[in-house]
Design an enzyme around this catalytic site. Structure first.
Site, PDB file in Angstrom:
ATOM      1  CE  LYS A 114      -4.309  -1.541   0.053  1.00 26.60           C
ATOM      2  NZ  LYS A 114      -5.657  -1.787   0.754  1.00 26.60           N
ATOM      3  CE  LYS A 196      -5.317  -8.582  -3.051  1.00 27.13           C
ATOM      4  NZ  LYS A 196      -6.317  -8.149  -2.068  1.00 27.13           N
ATOM      5  CE  LYS A 199     -12.851  -4.355  -2.370  1.00 29.26           C
ATOM      6  NZ  LYS A 199     -12.256  -3.683  -1.360  1.00 29.26           N
TER       7      LYS A 199
HETATM    8  P1  ATP Z   1      -7.884  -3.798  -2.464  1.00 28.49           P
HETATM    9  O1  ATP Z   1      -7.450  -4.934  -3.451  1.00 28.49           O
HETATM   10  O2  ATP Z   1      -8.789  -2.704  -3.042  1.00 28.49           O
HETATM   11  O3  ATP Z   1      -6.978  -3.379  -1.288  1.00 28.49           O
HETATM   12  P2  ATP Z   1      -9.388  -6.201  -1.688  1.00 28.49           P
HETATM   13  O4  ATP Z   1      -9.798  -6.649  -2.914  1.00 28.49           O
HETATM   14  O5  ATP Z   1      -8.353  -7.086  -1.316  1.00 28.49           O
HETATM   15  O6  ATP Z   1      -9.023  -4.712  -1.703  1.00 28.49           O
HETATM   16  P3  ATP Z   1     -10.921  -6.220   0.885  1.00 28.49           P
HETATM   17  O7  ATP Z   1     -12.225  -5.439   1.055  1.00 28.49           O
HETATM   18  O8  ATP Z   1      -9.703  -5.849   1.564  1.00 28.49           O
HETATM   19  O9  ATP Z   1     -10.498  -6.245  -0.982  1.00 28.49           O
HETATM   20  O10 ATP Z   1     -11.127  -7.740   0.969  1.00 28.49           O
HETATM   21  C1  ATP Z   1     -12.235  -8.379   1.270  1.00 28.49           C
HETATM   22  C2  ATP Z   1     -12.188  -9.867   1.425  1.00 28.49           C
HETATM   23  O11 ATP Z   1     -11.656 -10.494  -0.059  1.00 28.49           O
HETATM   24  C3  ATP Z   1     -10.611 -10.409   2.298  1.00 28.49           C
HETATM   25  O12 ATP Z   1     -11.245 -11.452   2.803  1.00 28.49           O
HETATM   26  C4  ATP Z   1      -9.897 -10.711   1.270  1.00 28.49           C
HETATM   27  O13 ATP Z   1      -8.915 -11.781   1.667  1.00 28.49           O
HETATM   28  C5  ATP Z   1     -10.759 -11.210   0.010  1.00 28.49           C
HETATM   29  N1  ATP Z   1      -9.958 -11.060  -1.183  1.00 28.49           N
HETATM   30  C6  ATP Z   1      -9.493 -10.075  -1.750  1.00 28.49           C
HETATM   31  N2  ATP Z   1      -8.812 -10.112  -3.060  1.00 28.49           N
HETATM   32  C7  ATP Z   1      -9.040 -11.542  -3.229  1.00 28.49           C
HETATM   33  C8  ATP Z   1      -8.703 -12.339  -4.172  1.00 28.49           C
HETATM   34  N3  ATP Z   1      -8.258 -11.841  -5.282  1.00 28.49           N
HETATM   35  N4  ATP Z   1      -8.811 -13.745  -4.277  1.00 28.49           N
HETATM   36  C9  ATP Z   1      -9.583 -14.295  -3.178  1.00 28.49           C
HETATM   37  N5  ATP Z   1     -10.034 -13.534  -2.076  1.00 28.49           N
HETATM   38  C10 ATP Z   1      -9.775 -12.095  -2.205  1.00 28.49           C
END
Ligand code: ATP
Ligand code: LTN
Length: 332
Positions: A114, A196, A199
């Site tokens: 981050k 990964k 979003k």
């Molecule tokens: P950002 O990427 O915007 O920082 P994020 O996509 O990781 O955010 P969060 O709100 O932080 O989203 O995560 C919500 C849930 O989704 C968490 O349990 C996280 O582990 C899971 N998660 C996030 N990205 C993935 C992925 N690519 N595959 C599987 N699980 C995911």
């Protein structure tokens, strides 16, 4: 009768959730609510650790609530609430701050990612983020936390802090266990399948958002990076193909092996098209329900008010215990 174990999880209202968030976390949150006392939070306080437009944050929070509901998280079975509505989260976080070493925070992978991405806003909230997450989890005496693979390190810190508090004062917190699915814990980016799916990726083609329409899903999956080979096989040397097989098998409710068999002898075009179709099949009804729920503002308001009340009742009890144990005098 044996008491149900508690599960707690949270998603940030920081963007539109992706199919990665759904397959890695939200789907399990919905599936697990019958067997557990389940508490699901929309972590808006975490979201402001990166800059958010206030009006947009409000809108994304309500959309995430509607998405939780549309994915089958049921307020009659689960406590659903917004983090900033329960002030005990910030209060416990302060106490836990005093038990956390800075060295434990600045080695966190998510923190390092981050600060690289938001080099113009390296605020203390980004560093302290995992402490607030520990506070979310520990307030509810959580046994199990369903999350994606990326949160494993944060969960470790939650466990460390629970144990540290318990040994420094006296047994208070349940030490939580992560629940990380065997398949789907890390859905990869469509354009760089060794990263990964996120979003908040600047490249919109890298992720499928839960609100993408059919044509967009088809287009994004058709453009997904694979390799120059032709074999459809789940293996570390084929991250793009393996990712599509993972998404397909989860959407179809079959194993990876069964998915490989279905595509035996097929080309990548077919794998991409069929994966798009199965994603559309999952997302379409969720999108429809989310739209309907968003129209019912009164219903959403009631869900939030009742959820906050229930969460508050549990959280207050834990916080009072903590305040007493650390030596704060009682107000009464
Ligand atoms: P950002 O990427 O915007 O920082 P994020 O996509 O990781 O955010 P969060 O709100 O932080 O989203 O995560 C919500 C849930 O989704 C968490 O349990 C996280 O582990 C899971 N998660 C996030 N990205 C993935 C992925 N690519 N595959 C599987 N699980 C995911
Ligand atoms: N840090 C998580 C979101 C989150 C969370 C939680 C998940 C905040 N508090 C408590 C599980 C339990 C993330 O970035 N995905």
């Amino acid at each position: 009768m044996e008491e149900k174990k508690t599960i707690f999880s949270g998603v940030q209202p920081s963007g539109t959730p992706s199919i990665g968030n759904y397959l890695g976390a939200i789907k399990n949150m919905s599936a697990m609510q019958d067997g557990y006392r389940s508490i699901y939070c929309i972590v808006d306080m975490h979201a402001i650790s990166v800059r958010q437009e206030p009006a947009e944050l409000r809108e994304k929070t309500m959309k995430l609530l509607a998405l939780y509901l549309a994915c089958g998280i049921d307020p009659a079975k689960s406590v659903i609430f917004v983090q900033s509505h329960v002030s005990a989260h910030a209060e416990l976080a302060w106490v836990l701050n005093t038990l956390t070493y800075v060295g434990e925070l600045n080695r966190m992978t998510q923190y390092k990612d981050k600060i690289a991405k938001h080099s113009d806003n390296i605020n203390a909230g980004l560093l302290n983020y995992p402490i607030l997450m520990a506070s979310d989890i520990l307030l509810y005496n959580t046994d199990i936390v369903p999350v994606g693979q990326d949160q494993k390190q944060h969960l470790e810190l939650s466990r460390t802090l629970a144990e540290r508090f318990n040994s420094r004062y006296s047994p208070t917190f349940t030490v939580p266990e992560p629940f990380i699915p065997k398949v789907g814990a890390k859905i990869m980016s469509l354009s760089e399948p060794t990263k990964k799916m996120s979003k908040s990726d600047e490249n919109e083609n890298a992720f499928i958002s839960m609100t993408d329409d059919e044509a967009t899903i088809m287009r994004k999956l058709k453009r997904a990076v694979t390799d120059s080979d032709t074999e459809i096989k789940y293996t570390s040397s084929k991250p793009g193909v393996s990712n599509l097989l993972t998404i397909y098998s989860l959407c179809e409710g079959i194993t990876i092996k069964q998915a490989e068999e279905r595509f035996c002898g097929c080309g990548y075009e077919e794998l991409k098209e069929k994966t798009a179709e199965s994603v559309i099949k999952i997302l379409k009804p969720i999108q429809q329900r989310q739209k309907e729920i968003l129209l019912d503002k009164e219903y959403m308001r009631v869900v939030l008010t009742e959820g906050a009340q229930k969460a508050e009742n549990i959280a207050r009890k834990t916080l009072s215990k903590v305040y007493r144990k650390v030596g704060f005098v009682s107000r009464t």
